[in-house]
Motif scaffolding. Structure first.
Motif, PDB file in Angstrom:
ATOM      1  N   MET A   1       0.816  -1.216   0.000  1.00 55.37           N
ATOM      2  CA  MET A   1       0.000   0.000   0.000  1.00 55.37           C
ATOM      3  C   MET A   1       0.850   1.266   0.000  1.00 55.37           C
ATOM      4  SD  MET A   1      -2.910  -1.189   2.758  1.00 55.37           S
ATOM      5  CE  MET A   1      -3.809   0.357   2.702  1.00 55.37           C
ATOM      6  N   ARG A   2       1.931   1.270   0.767  1.00 54.82           N
ATOM      7  CA  ARG A   2       2.881   2.382   0.828  1.00 54.82           C
ATOM      8  C   ARG A   2       4.271   1.787   0.885  1.00 54.82           C
ATOM      9  NH1 ARG A   2      -0.297   5.783  -0.451  1.00 54.82           N
ATOM     10  NH2 ARG A   2      -0.943   7.657   0.688  1.00 54.82           N
ATOM     11  N   ILE A   3       5.152   2.229   0.010  1.00 47.87           N
ATOM     12  CA  ILE A   3       6.459   1.586  -0.101  1.00 47.87           C
ATOM     13  C   ILE A   3       7.380   1.928   1.063  1.00 47.87           C
ATOM     14  CG2 ILE A   3       7.535   3.443  -1.449  1.00 47.87           C
ATOM     15  CD1 ILE A   3       7.985  -0.363  -1.964  1.00 47.87           C
ATOM     16  N   TYR A   4       7.151   3.055   1.780  1.00 45.95           N
ATOM     17  CA  TYR A   4       8.113   3.501   2.783  1.00 45.95           C
ATOM     18  C   TYR A   4       8.320   2.529   3.944  1.00 45.95           C
ATOM     19  CZ  TYR A   4       5.012   4.940   6.630  1.00 45.95           C
ATOM     20  OH  TYR A   4       4.152   4.947   7.690  1.00 45.95           O
ATOM     21  N   PRO A   5       7.304   1.715   4.383  1.00 44.55           N
ATOM     22  CA  PRO A   5       7.577   0.800   5.508  1.00 44.55           C
ATOM     23  C   PRO A   5       8.618  -0.276   5.210  1.00 44.55           C
ATOM     24  CG  PRO A   5       5.205   1.163   5.282  1.00 44.55           C
ATOM     25  CD  PRO A   5       5.859   1.738   4.061  1.00 44.55           C
ATOM     26  N   ILE A   6       9.127  -0.316   3.972  1.00 41.66           N
ATOM     27  CA  ILE A   6      10.203  -1.261   3.666  1.00 41.66           C
ATOM     28  C   ILE A   6      11.433  -0.964   4.526  1.00 41.66           C
ATOM     29  CG2 ILE A   6      11.269   0.093   1.811  1.00 41.66           C
ATOM     30  CD1 ILE A   6      10.708  -3.720   1.786  1.00 41.66           C
ATOM     31  N   ILE A   7      11.546   0.274   5.021  1.00 41.35           N
ATOM     32  CA  ILE A   7      12.706   0.621   5.857  1.00 41.35           C
ATOM     33  C   ILE A   7      12.683  -0.113   7.191  1.00 41.35           C
ATOM     34  CG2 ILE A   7      12.919   2.910   4.788  1.00 41.35           C
ATOM     35  CD1 ILE A   7      11.662   4.128   7.291  1.00 41.35           C
ATOM     36  N   TYR A   8      11.530  -0.655   7.578  1.00 37.67           N
ATOM     37  CA  TYR A   8      11.431  -1.383   8.843  1.00 37.67           C
ATOM     38  C   TYR A   8      11.854  -2.848   8.713  1.00 37.67           C
ATOM     39  CZ  TYR A   8       8.346   2.614   9.829  1.00 37.67           C
ATOM     40  OH  TYR A   8       7.827   3.878   9.972  1.00 37.67           O
ATOM     41  N   ALA A   9      12.165  -3.288   7.509  1.00 37.77           N
ATOM     42  CA  ALA A   9      12.478  -4.705   7.298  1.00 37.77           C
ATOM     43  C   ALA A   9      13.717  -5.130   8.093  1.00 37.77           C
ATOM     44  CB  ALA A   9      12.684  -4.987   5.812  1.00 37.77           C
ATOM     45  N   LEU A  10      14.785  -4.342   8.035  1.00 35.98           N
ATOM     46  CA  LEU A  10      16.030  -4.718   8.715  1.00 35.98           C
ATOM     47  C   LEU A  10      15.879  -4.728  10.238  1.00 35.98           C
ATOM     48  CD1 LEU A  10      18.918  -5.604   8.451  1.00 35.98           C
ATOM     49  CD2 LEU A  10      19.616  -3.206   8.199  1.00 35.98           C
ATOM     50  N   PRO A  11      15.275  -3.696  10.872  1.00 42.54           N
ATOM     51  CA  PRO A  11      15.089  -3.805  12.322  1.00 42.54           C
ATOM     52  C   PRO A  11      14.193  -4.963  12.732  1.00 42.54           C
ATOM     53  CG  PRO A  11      13.996  -1.850  11.459  1.00 42.54           C
ATOM     54  CD  PRO A  11      14.881  -2.361  10.380  1.00 42.54           C
ATOM     55  N   ILE A  12      13.213  -5.325  11.901  1.00 42.29           N
ATOM     56  CA  ILE A  12      12.385  -6.485  12.220  1.00 42.29           C
ATOM     57  C   ILE A  12      13.224  -7.755  12.187  1.00 42.29           C
ATOM     58  CG2 ILE A  12      10.490  -7.941  11.386  1.00 42.29           C
ATOM     59  CD1 ILE A  12       9.034  -5.403  10.536  1.00 42.29           C
ATOM     60  N   VAL A  13      14.082  -7.868  11.168  1.00 35.79           N
ATOM     61  CA  VAL A  13      14.972  -9.031  11.070  1.00 35.79           C
ATOM     62  C   VAL A  13      15.870  -9.116  12.299  1.00 35.79           C
ATOM     63  CG1 VAL A  13      16.937  -9.999   9.809  1.00 35.79           C
ATOM     64  CG2 VAL A  13      14.932  -9.199   8.561  1.00 35.79           C
ATOM     65  N   LEU A  14      16.419  -7.983  12.719  1.00 33.38           N
ATOM     66  CA  LEU A  14      17.282  -7.974  13.899  1.00 33.38           C
ATOM     67  C   LEU A  14      16.501  -8.276  15.176  1.00 33.38           C
ATOM     68  CD1 LEU A  14      19.474  -4.855  13.077  1.00 33.38           C
ATOM     69  CD2 LEU A  14      20.321  -7.175  13.373  1.00 33.38           C
ATOM     70  N   THR A  15      15.257  -7.822  15.223  1.00 34.03           N
ATOM     71  CA  THR A  15      14.422  -8.077  16.405  1.00 34.03           C
ATOM     72  C   THR A  15      14.085  -9.557  16.554  1.00 34.03           C
ATOM     73  OG1 THR A  15      13.458  -5.859  16.276  1.00 34.03           O
ATOM     74  CG2 THR A  15      12.214  -7.529  17.504  1.00 34.03           C
ATOM     75  N   LEU A  16      13.913 -10.249  15.433  1.00 39.52           N
ATOM     76  CA  LEU A  16      13.573 -11.678  15.471  1.00 39.52           C
ATOM     77  C   LEU A  16      14.805 -12.514  15.799  1.00 39.52           C
ATOM     78  CD1 LEU A  16      11.176 -11.910  12.377  1.00 39.52           C
ATOM     79  CD2 LEU A  16      10.619 -11.478  14.785  1.00 39.52           C
ATOM     80  N   ASP A  17      15.458 -12.136  16.864  1.00 36.21           N
ATOM     81  CA  ASP A  17      16.677 -12.780  17.335  1.00 36.21           C
ATOM     82  C   ASP A  17      16.334 -14.138  17.944  1.00 36.21           C
ATOM     83  OD1 ASP A  17      18.929 -13.437  19.190  1.00 36.21           O
ATOM     84  OD2 ASP A  17      19.662 -11.470  18.549  1.00 36.21           O
ATOM     85  N   PRO A  18      17.131 -15.187  17.682  1.00 38.95           N
ATOM     86  CA  PRO A  18      16.858 -16.492  18.295  1.00 38.95           C
ATOM     87  C   PRO A  18      16.925 -16.474  19.819  1.00 38.95           C
ATOM     88  CG  PRO A  18      18.994 -16.482  17.172  1.00 38.95           C
ATOM     89  CD  PRO A  18      18.275 -15.243  16.751  1.00 38.95           C
TER      90      PRO A  18
END
Length: 335
Positions: free
Chosen positions: A75-92
């Motif tokens: 819907m809006r392309i700008y939230p793509i910037i949150y992809a990397l912090p989400i990846v880092l947050t999903l820490d094992p």
């Protein structure tokens, strides 16, 4: 809806009721949010989805969070910037199969630990975890599914207007961006693709620095990312401000900034710089005066105001990772 989501996020983090109410009021009585949100665009819907994604991640509901994330990027392309912090947050160390993540309580606020310096190395060591792979696959599937439907309906026109256009966008109309005057002066000549893309470099560098600095405190990371993304963007309009205003209530309980005098000064600097820009915009748009140079100088001042406020907020923020480290069999053996 946004009020309900903001309150839910703060309560999940154990914020006291009085602070929760004050934080919610910042969104509810913000003149930008109800003015821009009632003029016919979908920004409040985007904000609500972003807040819901944060709730899903905090509750450990990664499937639903990934579905909504794929949809909101469509819907809006700008939230793509949150992809990397989400990846880092999903820490094992936070997300393990069959276990819900444990949220750090507001009363257990802490300063940044030494683990931050090793986060990049740890990320590359364990990047392909089950939670990260599932979140990536589900969100990508949702994004490409929605994009594929509209590509089938509207073909290349949709793909260009929705996605590709943003990579090489050049807007000669005056706006808050520091790039508008250069684009205005050179609009009649054809910009090289490299020249169009080079403006993303400062934006990209700032985003990477902020992500690896604050990713574990991901609501705050989302906020400073969005402020920086808007400030460094090639085009800035007033509706972009709603993107970070919806995240502002999520960080206030962890701020050491007092409303008097530091908080008031930040508000006055930001509004003052914007009002100064609007004056020259009025002189150009309604009076027909040739004040492009003055308007560009006002854009530079507004950019400086955004950076000043962002740095002040960062300096006065108490770093607090959202999740506790789960105790594993390996850590038990070492202790």
């Amino acid at each position: 809806m946004q009020i309900y989501f903001i309150r839910a996020i703060l309560k999940l983090r154990g914020v006291p009721e009085n602070l929760t109410i004050y934080s919610v009021l910042v969104w509810l009585f913000n003149p930008f949010t109800f003015t821009i949100g009632t003029r016919g665009n979908c920004e409040p819907i985007i904000c609500a989805i972003i807040l819901w994604i944060i709730i899903c991640i905090m509750r450990g509901n990664l499937f639903q969070g990934a579905v909504w994330y794929g949809l909101v990027v469509h819907m809006r392309i700008y939230p793509i910037i949150y992809a990397l912090p989400i990846v880092l947050t999903l820490d094992p160390n936070h997300f393990q199969c069959g276990k819900k993540p444990t949220i750090v309580d507001w009363n257990s606020r802490q300063h940044k630990s030494n683990e931050t310096s090793n986060r990049l190395w740890v990320l590359f060591q364990s990047i392909f975890t089950r939670s990260r792979i599932l979140f990536g696959l589900i969100s990508a599937t949702m994004f490409f599914f929605c994009t594929g439907i509209f590509f089938y309906l509207y073909e290349w026109e949709f793909l260009h207007e929705a996605l590709l256009y943003h990579l090489t966008r050049t807007d000669p109309r005056h706006n808050f961006s520091i790039y508008f005057y250069h684009i205005y002066l050179n609009y009649e000549r054809e910009f090289a693709v490299l020249e169009k893309l080079i403006s993303f470099l400062p934006q990209l560098i700032v985003q990477i620095v902020l992500v690896f600095r604050f990713a574990q405190d991901f609501p705050f990371c989302f906020f400073v990312q969005t402020v920086a993304f808007v400030a460094f963007n090639k085009v800035i309009t007033a509706q972009y401000f709603v993107w970070f205003f919806c995240l502002l209530p999520l960080i206030l309980p962890w701020s050491k900034m007092k409303l008097k005098w530091e908080g008031i000064s930040c508000v006055l600097v930001w509004i003052g710089a914007q009002t100064h820009w609007l004056f020259w915009g009025y002189m150009l748009e309604f009076k027909g005066n040739q004040v492009f140079l003055q308007l560009w100088a006002a854009s530079l001042l507004f950019f400086a105001a955004n950076i000043y406020v962002m740095i002040t907020i960062i300096r006065r923020h108490t770093y607090s990772p959202v999740f506790k480290r789960l105790v594993t069999s390996r850590t038990k053996k070492t202790t």
